[in-house]
Design a protein around this motif. Structure first.
Motif, PDB file in Angstrom:
ATOM      1  N   VAL A 298       0.941  -1.178  -0.084  1.00  0.00           N
ATOM      2  CA  VAL A 298      -0.289  -0.379   0.044  1.00  0.00           C
ATOM      3  C   VAL A 298       1.181   1.452  -0.026  1.00  0.00           C
ATOM      4  CG1 VAL A 298      -1.500   1.165   1.342  1.00  0.00           C
ATOM      5  CG2 VAL A 298      -2.235  -1.334   0.978  1.00  0.00           C
ATOM      6  N   ASP A 299       2.181   0.922   0.801  1.00  0.00           N
ATOM      7  CA  ASP A 299       2.973   2.291   0.847  1.00  0.00           C
ATOM      8  C   ASP A 299       3.631   2.750  -0.401  1.00  0.00           C
ATOM      9  OD1 ASP A 299       2.115   2.887   3.230  1.00  0.00           O
ATOM     10  OD2 ASP A 299       3.625   1.604   4.383  1.00  0.00           O
ATOM     11  N   GLU A 300       3.797   1.704  -1.474  1.00  0.00           N
ATOM     12  CA  GLU A 300       4.552   1.692  -2.496  1.00  0.00           C
ATOM     13  C   GLU A 300       3.671   2.021  -3.131  1.00  0.00           C
ATOM     14  OE1 GLU A 300       7.844   1.982  -2.942  1.00  0.00           O
ATOM     15  OE2 GLU A 300       8.587   1.716  -0.613  1.00  0.00           O
ATOM     16  N   GLY A 301       1.882   2.283  -3.523  1.00  0.00           N
ATOM     17  CA  GLY A 301       1.319   2.668  -4.381  1.00  0.00           C
ATOM     18  C   GLY A 301       0.805   1.830  -4.887  1.00  0.00           C
ATOM     19  N   GLY A 302       0.771   0.661  -4.378  1.00  0.00           N
ATOM     20  CA  GLY A 302       0.461  -0.806  -4.684  1.00  0.00           C
ATOM     21  C   GLY A 302      -0.622  -0.767  -5.628  1.00  0.00           C
ATOM     22  N   ILE A 303      -1.981  -0.246  -4.474  1.00  0.00           N
ATOM     23  CA  ILE A 303      -3.533  -0.591  -4.711  1.00  0.00           C
ATOM     24  C   ILE A 303      -3.688  -0.193  -5.745  1.00  0.00           C
ATOM     25  CG2 ILE A 303      -6.070   0.519  -3.734  1.00  0.00           C
ATOM     26  CD1 ILE A 303      -4.686   0.308  -1.856  1.00  0.00           C
TER      27      ILE A 303
END
Length: 372
Positions: A283-288
Motif C-alpha cells: 500500500v505504501d509503495e502505491g500498489g493499490i
C-alpha cells in the motif's frame, strides 16, 4: 481471513511442481522466455554459449588451443581427466577443463551431468569459484555448477559441498554474466526446501533484489524466480521486505508492457500472504492503483493474481477497503466477475461483496463516492 496458499496462487501451473519454475533458458541448458501457461515455467532451454558468447566462447584465451569440443558421450577416462585438471596449477588448464565440463553438462546431456558429479567434479568446482582471483575462470566455474544443478540428484551434493556461500559471493562481486549464472544456480538449489533457510541466511536475498532491480532481462527473470521460491519461507519474506523488494515489485507491475509483470505479481502475492508488513508496504509503495489498473487492463492471468492480492489486502482491513474502493475498482471487478477465469470470478465476487459490506457498515456515508 482466507489464507492464500502459495501453491494455490500459482494454480495456473496445475500439474507442475517448483521444478518447472526453473525452466528459464540459459547458458548450457539453464533456464529463458515466458510462455502463456505460467509466470515461471516453460522457458526455452539449452542456450549453451548463446547468452554469454562474448564471455565464454568468444573470449577463449589465445594460449588455449582449440579443444576437442566434448562429444555428447565422452568416455569415463576423459571425464576423469577433466576433473583432475580442475586442480591444475595452470589457470589455462583449469579454464579449459571447466569449459569442457560446462559443455558436457549442457541441458541436452542429462546423463553427463550425473557422470560428471559422480566423477568428483563438484567440490573442485566449488573451490574454484570460492578461491580464484581470475574472473573468467570464476564465470566458467559458476556456469558449470549451474549446469550440473539442473540434475535433481546433484542439487543436494552441490549444497553439501558448501556451494551456497561462494555462489552468493559471486552474486556480489562476479562479472555480470557470472552474477546471472550464480542467481540461477541458487534458484535451482532453492527448489529444495532444506536449502531455503541457508540461502536466505547467506545474504543472497538483498543481492537477488538488486539483480531484479538492475540486472539484464535473464538476470531479472532468475532473480524473480529465486525470490518466489525462497519467500515461501517466512524468515525470507522478512529479509526481502527489509531489502526493499516491494518497491521494486510495484515498479515492475506498473509497466504493463513489461514481460516482468507476471513474475513481479506472483512474487508480491507470496509476500502479502501471511505477512502484514508486506501488505502495508504494498500500500505504501502505491500498489493499490497499480493492482486496480492490472484488473482493468492486464491479461487474464495478471487480472487473477491482482484480484487475489486486492482481496488479501481488504479482507481484514477496513482502511484498505476504503482505499481500494476509491480507486474506482468496482466496475473492472464486475467485468472480471463475468469474463475472468473461474478463480478470478470467484475472487472478484468476494471482493465486491466486501466493498458492499463496507458501504453498508458505514451507513452509506463513507462509500457515497463509490458506485456499487
Amino acid at each position: 481471513m482466507e489464507t492464500e496458499n502459495p501453491a494455490d496462487v500459482v494454480h495456473l501451473q496445475s500439474g507442475r511442481n517448483h521444478r518447472s519454475f526453473c525452466d528459464l533458458g540459459h547458458r548450457g541448458g539453464e533456464p529463458s522466455s515466458p510462455s502463456s501457461s505460467s509466470a515461471f515455467s516453460n522457458y526455452s532451454s539449452d542456450r549453451s554459449g548463446e547468452l554469454h558468447s562474448t564471455s565464454v566462447q568468444g573470449r577463449r584465451c589465445a594460449s588455449i588451443p582449440p579443444t576437442m569440443i566434448a562429444s555428447d558421450s565422452p568416455d569415463d577416462g576423459l571425464i576423469s581427466q577433466l576433473v583432475s585438471d580442475l586442480a591444475s596449477c595452470s589457470i589455462d588448464e583449469q579454464r579449459l577443463a571447466v569449459m569442457e565440463i560446462r559443455l558436457l553438462a549442457k541441458k541436452n546431456n542429462p546423463d553427463n551431468r550425473l557422470r560428471i558429479a559422480q566423477a568428483g567434479a563438484i567440490k573442485p568446482l566449488v573451490s574454484i569459484i570460492s578461491s580464484t582471483s581470475d574472473p573468467l575462470l570464476q564465470e566458467y566455474g559458476v556456469t558449470a555448477i549451474l549446469n550440473l544443478s539442473l540434475c535433481d540428484e546433484n542439487k543436494e551434493a552441490i549444497a553439501a559441498s558448501g556451494a551456497i556461500k561462494p555462489l552468493v559471493k559471486v552474486l556480489r562481486v562476479g562479472t555480470p554474466a557470472a552474477k546471472e549464472n550464480a542467481a540461477c544456480a541458487l534458484l535451482h538449489l532453492s527448489q529444495m526446501e532444506e536449502n531455503k533457510a541457508a540461502i536466505g541466511r547467506s545474504g543472497a536475498i538483498p543481492l537477488l533484489v538488486g539483480l531484479l532491480e538492475g540486472g539484464g532481462p535473464r538476470g531479472k527473470k532468475d532473480a524473480a524466480t529465486a525470490l518466489y521460491l525462497l519467500c515461501s519461507l517466512r524468515e525470507n519474506k522478512v529479509r526481502a521486505m527489509q531489502a526493499g523488494l516491494m518497491r521494486t515489485l510495484v515498479e515492475l507491475m506498473a509497466d504493463l508492457d513489461s514481460i516482468m509483470v507476471d513474475k513481479a505479481a506472483f512474487v508480491a502475492s507470496v509476500l502479502v500472504t501471511g505477512l502484514e508488513e508486506a501488505r502495508a508496504a504494498l500500500v505504501d509503495e502505491g500498489g493499490i492503483p497499480v493492482l486496480v489498473e492490472i484488473v482493468e487492463l492486464g491479461s487474464q492471468r495478471q487480472k487473477e493474481i491482482a484480484v487475489v492480492m486486492l482481496l488479501e489486502l481488504c479482507e481484514d482491513n477496513a482502511i484498505y477497503r476504503t482505499m481500494v474502493a476509491r480507486e474506482g475498482t468496482v466496475p473492472p471487478l464486475v467485468a472480471l466477475s463475468q469474463t475472468g477465469t473461474s478463480r478470478a470470478k470467484q475472487k472478484a465476487e468476494k471482493l465486491i461483496e466486501l466493498l458492499r459490506r463496507r458501504r453498508t457498515s458505514d451507513g452509506g456515508s463513507a462509500g457515497s463516492d463509490v458506485s456499487l
